[in-house]
Design a protein around this motif. Structure first.
Motif, short mmCIF file in Angstrom:
data_model
loop_
_atom_site.label_atom_id
_atom_site.label_comp_id
_atom_site.label_asym_id
_atom_site.label_seq_id
_atom_site.Cartn_x
_atom_site.Cartn_y
_atom_site.Cartn_z
N LEU A 60 9.80 2.57 6.38
CA LEU A 60 10.36 3.56 5.44
C LEU A 60 11.37 2.88 4.52
O LEU A 60 12.07 1.96 4.93
N PRO A 61 11.46 3.28 3.24
CA PRO A 61 10.87 4.48 2.63
C PRO A 61 9.47 4.26 2.03
O PRO A 61 8.88 5.21 1.53
N ILE A 62 8.95 3.02 2.07
CA ILE A 62 7.67 2.74 1.44
C ILE A 62 6.55 3.59 2.04
O ILE A 62 5.63 4.03 1.34
N THR A 63 6.62 3.83 3.36
CA THR A 63 5.54 4.56 4.02
C THR A 63 5.71 6.08 3.96
O THR A 63 4.92 6.80 4.58
N LEU A 64 6.67 6.56 3.22
CA LEU A 64 6.79 8.01 3.04
C LEU A 64 5.54 8.57 2.38
O LEU A 64 5.07 9.67 2.74
N ASN A 65 4.98 7.84 1.44
CA ASN A 65 3.82 8.33 0.69
C ASN A 65 2.60 7.43 0.80
O ASN A 65 1.57 7.72 0.18
N THR A 66 2.71 6.35 1.60
CA THR A 66 1.61 5.39 1.71
C THR A 66 1.47 4.93 3.15
O THR A 66 2.45 4.47 3.74
N PRO A 67 0.29 5.02 3.74
CA PRO A 67 0.10 4.45 5.08
C PRO A 67 0.38 2.95 5.05
O PRO A 67 0.05 2.27 4.08
N LYS A 68 0.95 2.44 6.11
CA LYS A 68 1.35 1.04 6.14
C LYS A 68 0.22 0.07 5.78
O LYS A 68 0.43 -0.88 5.02
N LEU A 78 -2.04 0.34 3.72
CA LEU A 78 -2.33 0.40 2.28
C LEU A 78 -1.17 -0.05 1.42
O LEU A 78 -1.28 -0.07 0.18
N VAL A 79 -0.05 -0.42 2.04
CA VAL A 79 1.08 -0.96 1.29
C VAL A 79 0.65 -2.28 0.64
O VAL A 79 -0.04 -3.10 1.26
N ARG A 80 1.07 -2.47 -0.60
CA ARG A 80 0.68 -3.68 -1.33
C ARG A 80 1.72 -4.79 -1.15
O ARG A 80 2.92 -4.53 -1.23
N VAL A 81 1.23 -5.98 -0.92
CA VAL A 81 2.07 -7.18 -0.85
C VAL A 81 1.53 -8.15 -1.89
O VAL A 81 0.35 -8.53 -1.84
N HIS A 82 2.38 -8.50 -2.85
CA HIS A 82 1.94 -9.31 -3.99
C HIS A 82 0.71 -8.68 -4.66
O HIS A 82 -0.24 -9.38 -5.06
N GLY A 83 0.73 -7.36 -4.76
CA GLY A 83 -0.30 -6.64 -5.49
C GLY A 83 -1.56 -6.31 -4.72
O GLY A 83 -2.44 -5.61 -5.23
N ILE A 116 -4.38 -4.24 4.29
CA ILE A 116 -5.63 -4.17 5.03
C ILE A 116 -6.77 -4.87 4.30
O ILE A 116 -7.75 -5.31 4.93
N ASP A 117 -6.67 -5.02 2.98
CA ASP A 117 -7.75 -5.66 2.22
C ASP A 117 -8.01 -7.09 2.69
O ASP A 117 -9.18 -7.52 2.75
N GLU A 136 -6.25 10.95 4.10
CA GLU A 136 -7.07 11.03 2.90
C GLU A 136 -6.86 9.83 1.98
O GLU A 136 -7.75 9.49 1.18
N GLN A 137 -5.71 9.16 2.09
CA GLN A 137 -5.46 8.02 1.22
C GLN A 137 -6.39 6.84 1.52
O GLN A 137 -6.64 6.00 0.65
N PHE A 138 -6.90 6.77 2.73
CA PHE A 138 -7.83 5.70 3.07
C PHE A 138 -9.14 5.82 2.30
O PHE A 138 -9.88 4.84 2.17
#
Length: 280
Positions: free
Chosen positions: A67-75, A77-82, A86-87, A110-112
């Motif tokens: 938090l707070p990044i995961t308030l609106n984004t599952p962990k 799906l968080v972007r690191v260097h763009g 999970i990608d 649903e974000q997945f």
């Protein structure tokens, strides 16, 4: 064919003496299993029983420490260097010709669906009780897919995609050899995990990527629901089932990696240290 010969045929050659590798490669070429350094149809046929068929991502959690990044984004799906965390793992699976991929989702499920634009063949398994239990409930729902599968935590930032291999020859867990660890770790004897614990000296720090063959997966399909129904079972991590609660039912090997290969970003401060874009 021996386990050593199978591993050399599958290109896992760095851990064996050069003389032995050269001898095996010569034999494989004479037998028509290799053409140059590439597998022939006969070589692939021998290795087919050991080919990893699928990958299962455990990715339902909230990621409170980020938090707070995961308030609106599952962990995951968080972007690191763009790039979404999970990608990198999915790309590594696809590069190893593992294209049957399942993601167990829960928080902001649903974000997945956004992943489908890049990875249209992904399949989702929904865990509606993700916020009432630990990740054991996700494993219970996905256990029928664990046979000949990697099981991966969806929030690992991978730097060495070669950790995901086309072939595996025994159930195993990734671990980092450590002189000291305060995290989840293993005691290992003769290459086999004999204890799981929090913190230790001269141990192997646990990394959330494992492989399970058909036999071990069938056992997990029985043991995971049993553990879930035990007193306190809903609060367990799924990997405690084969490594602690019902450890007598399993023989799980250690597979070595190092700190540079893969990183779990636990906290927002760790995320900022890796990606300065968040340091605002």
């Amino acid at each position: 064919m021996t386990r050593t010969e199978l591993e050399i045929l599958a290109c896992e050659r760095e851990k064996f003496p050069r003389e032995l590798v050269d001898k095996c490669l010569k034999n494989f070429q004479e037998l028509g299993l290799l053409h140059g350094d590439k597998l022939t149809a006969d070589g692939r046929k021998i290795l087919e029983p050991y080919k990893v068929k699928r990958a299962v991502f455990i990715a339902a959690g909230i990621g409170e420490r980020l938090l707070p990044i995961t308030l609106n984004t599952p962990k995951p799906l968080v972007r690191v260097h763009g790039k979404r965390i999970i990608d990198g793992l999915i790309d590594a699976c696809l590069a190893a010709e593992i294209d049957e991929i399942y993601i167990v989702r829960g928080y902001l499920a649903e974000q997945f669906d956004l992943l489908l634009k890049k990875y249209p063949t992904l399949k989702f398994i929904d865990n509606p009780i993700f916020n009432e239990t630990n990740n054991i409930s996700s494993a219970v729902r996905a256990a029928k897919f664990f046979g000949r599968a990697y099981v991966l935590e969806g929030d690992l930032l991978i730097h060495n995609p070669a950790l995901i291999r086309k072939y595996e020859f025994a159930p195993n867990f990734l671990g980092i050899p450590m002189s000291r660890s305060d995290d989840w770790c293993f005691d290992v004897q003769d290459g086999v995990i004999v204890a799981q614990k929090i913190g230790g000296l001269d141990c192997w720090q646990e990394v959330g990527i494992s492989y399970w063959d058909e036999k071990s997966a069938a056992q997990l399909a029985q043991d995971l629901p049993k553990a879930f129904d035990l007193p306190g079972g809903r609060e367990r991590f799924w990997d405690q089932v084969p490594l602690s609660i019902f450890a007598k039912n399993y023989r799980v090997e250690i597979r070595a990696c190092n700190k540079a290969d893969i990183v779990e970003i636990d906290t927002f401060s760790e995320l900022k240290a890796i990606d300065r874009a968040y340091d605002v």
